[in-house]
Design a protein around this motif. Structure first.
Motif, PDB file in Angstrom:
ATOM      1  N   GLU A 179       0.817  -1.195   0.000  1.00 25.33           N
ATOM      2  CA  GLU A 179       0.000   0.000   0.000  1.00 25.33           C
ATOM      3  C   GLU A 179       0.860   1.258   0.000  1.00 25.33           C
ATOM      4  O   GLU A 179       1.992   1.258   0.482  1.00 25.33           O
ATOM      5  CB  GLU A 179      -0.936   0.023   1.218  1.00 25.33           C
ATOM      6  CG  GLU A 179      -0.210   0.072   2.546  1.00 25.33           C
ATOM      7  CD  GLU A 179      -1.153   0.139   3.737  1.00 25.33           C
ATOM      8  OE1 GLU A 179      -2.386   0.225   3.522  1.00 25.33           O
ATOM      9  OE2 GLU A 179      -0.665   0.112   4.881  1.00 25.33           O
ATOM     10  N   ILE A 180       0.288   2.325  -0.529  1.00 28.91           N
ATOM     11  CA  ILE A 180       0.956   3.620  -0.535  1.00 28.91           C
ATOM     12  C   ILE A 180       0.954   4.210   0.864  1.00 28.91           C
ATOM     13  O   ILE A 180      -0.059   4.162   1.566  1.00 28.91           O
ATOM     14  CB  ILE A 180       0.265   4.575  -1.519  1.00 28.91           C
ATOM     15  CG1 ILE A 180       0.413   4.071  -2.954  1.00 28.91           C
ATOM     16  CG2 ILE A 180       0.812   5.990  -1.394  1.00 28.91           C
ATOM     17  CD1 ILE A 180      -0.352   4.890  -3.975  1.00 28.91           C
ATOM     18  N   THR A 193       3.694  10.086  -0.831  1.00 27.83           N
ATOM     19  CA  THR A 193       4.313  10.340  -2.126  1.00 27.83           C
ATOM     20  C   THR A 193       4.515  11.828  -2.351  1.00 27.83           C
ATOM     21  O   THR A 193       3.856  12.669  -1.740  1.00 27.83           O
ATOM     22  CB  THR A 193       3.480   9.775  -3.290  1.00 27.83           C
ATOM     23  OG1 THR A 193       2.226  10.464  -3.373  1.00 27.83           O
ATOM     24  CG2 THR A 193       3.223   8.289  -3.115  1.00 27.83           C
ATOM     25  N   SER A 218      -1.442   8.632   3.018  1.00 25.98           N
ATOM     26  CA  SER A 218      -2.588   7.785   3.278  1.00 25.98           C
ATOM     27  C   SER A 218      -3.248   8.218   4.583  1.00 25.98           C
ATOM     28  O   SER A 218      -2.605   8.793   5.467  1.00 25.98           O
ATOM     29  CB  SER A 218      -2.169   6.314   3.358  1.00 25.98           C
ATOM     30  OG  SER A 218      -1.365   6.080   4.498  1.00 25.98           O
ATOM     31  N   TYR A 266       1.752   9.742  -9.633  1.00 23.18           N
ATOM     32  CA  TYR A 266       2.295   9.536  -8.294  1.00 23.18           C
ATOM     33  C   TYR A 266       1.300   8.959  -7.292  1.00 23.18           C
ATOM     34  O   TYR A 266       1.649   8.755  -6.129  1.00 23.18           O
ATOM     35  CB  TYR A 266       2.832  10.860  -7.742  1.00 23.18           C
ATOM     36  CG  TYR A 266       1.773  11.930  -7.564  1.00 23.18           C
ATOM     37  CD1 TYR A 266       1.357  12.705  -8.634  1.00 23.18           C
ATOM     38  CD2 TYR A 266       1.207  12.163  -6.324  1.00 23.18           C
ATOM     39  CE1 TYR A 266       0.391  13.686  -8.479  1.00 23.18           C
ATOM     40  CE2 TYR A 266       0.241  13.143  -6.154  1.00 23.18           C
ATOM     41  CZ  TYR A 266      -0.162  13.901  -7.232  1.00 23.18           C
ATOM     42  OH  TYR A 266      -1.119  14.878  -7.062  1.00 23.18           O
ATOM     43  N   LEU A 267       0.077   8.670  -7.705  1.00 17.45           N
ATOM     44  CA  LEU A 267      -0.968   8.251  -6.792  1.00 17.45           C
ATOM     45  C   LEU A 267      -1.307   6.766  -6.865  1.00 17.45           C
ATOM     46  O   LEU A 267      -2.144   6.298  -6.091  1.00 17.45           O
ATOM     47  CB  LEU A 267      -2.241   9.071  -7.035  1.00 17.45           C
ATOM     48  CG  LEU A 267      -2.139  10.564  -6.710  1.00 17.45           C
ATOM     49  CD1 LEU A 267      -3.428  11.263  -7.098  1.00 17.45           C
ATOM     50  CD2 LEU A 267      -1.827  10.774  -5.234  1.00 17.45           C
ATOM     51  N   HIS A 268      -0.675   6.030  -7.766  1.00 21.29           N
ATOM     52  CA  HIS A 268      -0.972   4.614  -7.930  1.00 21.29           C
ATOM     53  C   HIS A 268       0.305   3.800  -7.955  1.00 21.29           C
ATOM     54  O   HIS A 268       1.357   4.287  -8.370  1.00 21.29           O
ATOM     55  CB  HIS A 268      -1.768   4.369  -9.217  1.00 21.29           C
ATOM     56  CG  HIS A 268      -3.048   5.130  -9.283  1.00 21.29           C
ATOM     57  ND1 HIS A 268      -3.148   6.371  -9.864  1.00 21.29           N
ATOM     58  CD2 HIS A 268      -4.294   4.815  -8.843  1.00 21.29           C
ATOM     59  CE1 HIS A 268      -4.386   6.799  -9.781  1.00 21.29           C
ATOM     60  NE2 HIS A 268      -5.104   5.871  -9.164  1.00 21.29           N
ATOM     61  N   LEU A 269       0.222   2.552  -7.544  1.00 23.80           N
ATOM     62  CA  LEU A 269       1.384   1.671  -7.542  1.00 23.80           C
ATOM     63  C   LEU A 269       2.018   1.561  -8.922  1.00 23.80           C
ATOM     64  O   LEU A 269       3.248   1.529  -9.038  1.00 23.80           O
ATOM     65  CB  LEU A 269       1.003   0.281  -7.032  1.00 23.80           C
ATOM     66  CG  LEU A 269       0.694   0.160  -5.538  1.00 23.80           C
ATOM     67  CD1 LEU A 269       0.143  -1.231  -5.233  1.00 23.80           C
ATOM     68  CD2 LEU A 269       1.943   0.427  -4.709  1.00 23.80           C
ATOM     69  N   HIS A 270       1.195   1.495  -9.967  1.00 23.75           N
ATOM     70  CA  HIS A 270       1.722   1.315 -11.314  1.00 23.75           C
ATOM     71  C   HIS A 270       2.438   2.549 -11.850  1.00 23.75           C
ATOM     72  O   HIS A 270       3.027   2.488 -12.928  1.00 23.75           O
ATOM     73  CB  HIS A 270       0.610   0.891 -12.283  1.00 23.75           C
ATOM     74  CG  HIS A 270      -0.477   1.910 -12.458  1.00 23.75           C
ATOM     75  ND1 HIS A 270      -1.756   1.714 -11.990  1.00 23.75           N
ATOM     76  CD2 HIS A 270      -0.487   3.121 -13.068  1.00 23.75           C
ATOM     77  CE1 HIS A 270      -2.506   2.760 -12.288  1.00 23.75           C
ATOM     78  NE2 HIS A 270      -1.750   3.628 -12.947  1.00 23.75           N
ATOM     79  N   ASP A 271       2.385   3.678 -11.130  1.00 23.60           N
ATOM     80  CA  ASP A 271       3.120   4.867 -11.533  1.00 23.60           C
ATOM     81  C   ASP A 271       4.610   4.757 -11.219  1.00 23.60           C
ATOM     82  O   ASP A 271       5.391   5.561 -11.718  1.00 23.60           O
ATOM     83  CB  ASP A 271       2.573   6.113 -10.827  1.00 23.60           C
ATOM     84  CG  ASP A 271       1.180   6.484 -11.281  1.00 23.60           C
ATOM     85  OD1 ASP A 271       0.861   6.296 -12.470  1.00 23.60           O
ATOM     86  OD2 ASP A 271       0.399   6.970 -10.440  1.00 23.60           O
ATOM     87  N   TYR A 272       4.990   3.782 -10.414  1.00 24.99           N
ATOM     88  CA  TYR A 272       6.364   3.688  -9.918  1.00 24.99           C
ATOM     89  C   TYR A 272       7.155   2.629 -10.669  1.00 24.99           C
ATOM     90  O   TYR A 272       6.727   1.472 -10.780  1.00 24.99           O
ATOM     91  CB  TYR A 272       6.368   3.458  -8.406  1.00 24.99           C
ATOM     92  CG  TYR A 272       5.841   4.678  -7.716  1.00 24.99           C
ATOM     93  CD1 TYR A 272       6.701   5.691  -7.294  1.00 24.99           C
ATOM     94  CD2 TYR A 272       4.478   4.871  -7.557  1.00 24.99           C
ATOM     95  CE1 TYR A 272       6.217   6.849  -6.723  1.00 24.99           C
ATOM     96  CE2 TYR A 272       3.984   6.030  -6.985  1.00 24.99           C
ATOM     97  CZ  TYR A 272       4.861   7.017  -6.573  1.00 24.99           C
ATOM     98  OH  TYR A 272       4.370   8.170  -6.011  1.00 24.99           O
TER      99      TYR A 272
END
Length: 124
Positions: free
Chosen positions: A46-47, A50, A61, A105-111
């Motif tokens: 989980e985030i 960021t 979060s 920058y708000l989702h796991l797949h952005d990294y």
């Protein structure tokens, strides 16, 4: 290529503090999002917090807002997570990550790039 390494994890008493560090080699953080994530045993990653590539703002979060602070150094070669008022719900492996160039920058797949993780354990 961006290589990341976390440090600063360990055992801390409930109510105490830890400061996690993430150092980069091979690239800077320029124009890339920075983030801290965590994964507890048996749960999804989980985030935590960021910073977008355009900077000037942060996201936390709900579970850590007001307790944790994300930051980076002036040259954007390192990022930090100051964790205060730790409680028994915070233990997990904490990961730092860097996003894609000019990406989200708000989702796991952005990294795009991830460190190996550092263990944080909280005792009462």
């Amino acid at each position: 290529q961006v290589q990341l390494r976390e440090s600063g994890g360990g055992l801390v008493q409930a109510g105490g503090s830890l400061r996690l560090s993430c150092t980069a080699s091979g690239h800077t953080f320029s124009s890339r999002a920075m983030g801290w994530f965590r994964q507890a045993p048996g749960k999804e990653r989980e985030i935590v917090a960021t910073i977008p590539w355009f900077r000037g703002s942060t996201y936390y979060s709900d579970s850590v807002k007001g307790r944790f602070i994300i930051s980076g150094d002036n040259a954007e070669h390192s990022m930090y997570l100051q964790m205060n008022s730790l409680n028994p719900e915070d233990p997990a492996v904490y990961y730092c990550a860097v996003g894609s160039y000019l990406g989200g920058y708000l989702h796991l797949h952005d990294y795009e790039y991830w460190g190996q993780g550092t263990q944080v354990t909280v005792s009462s």
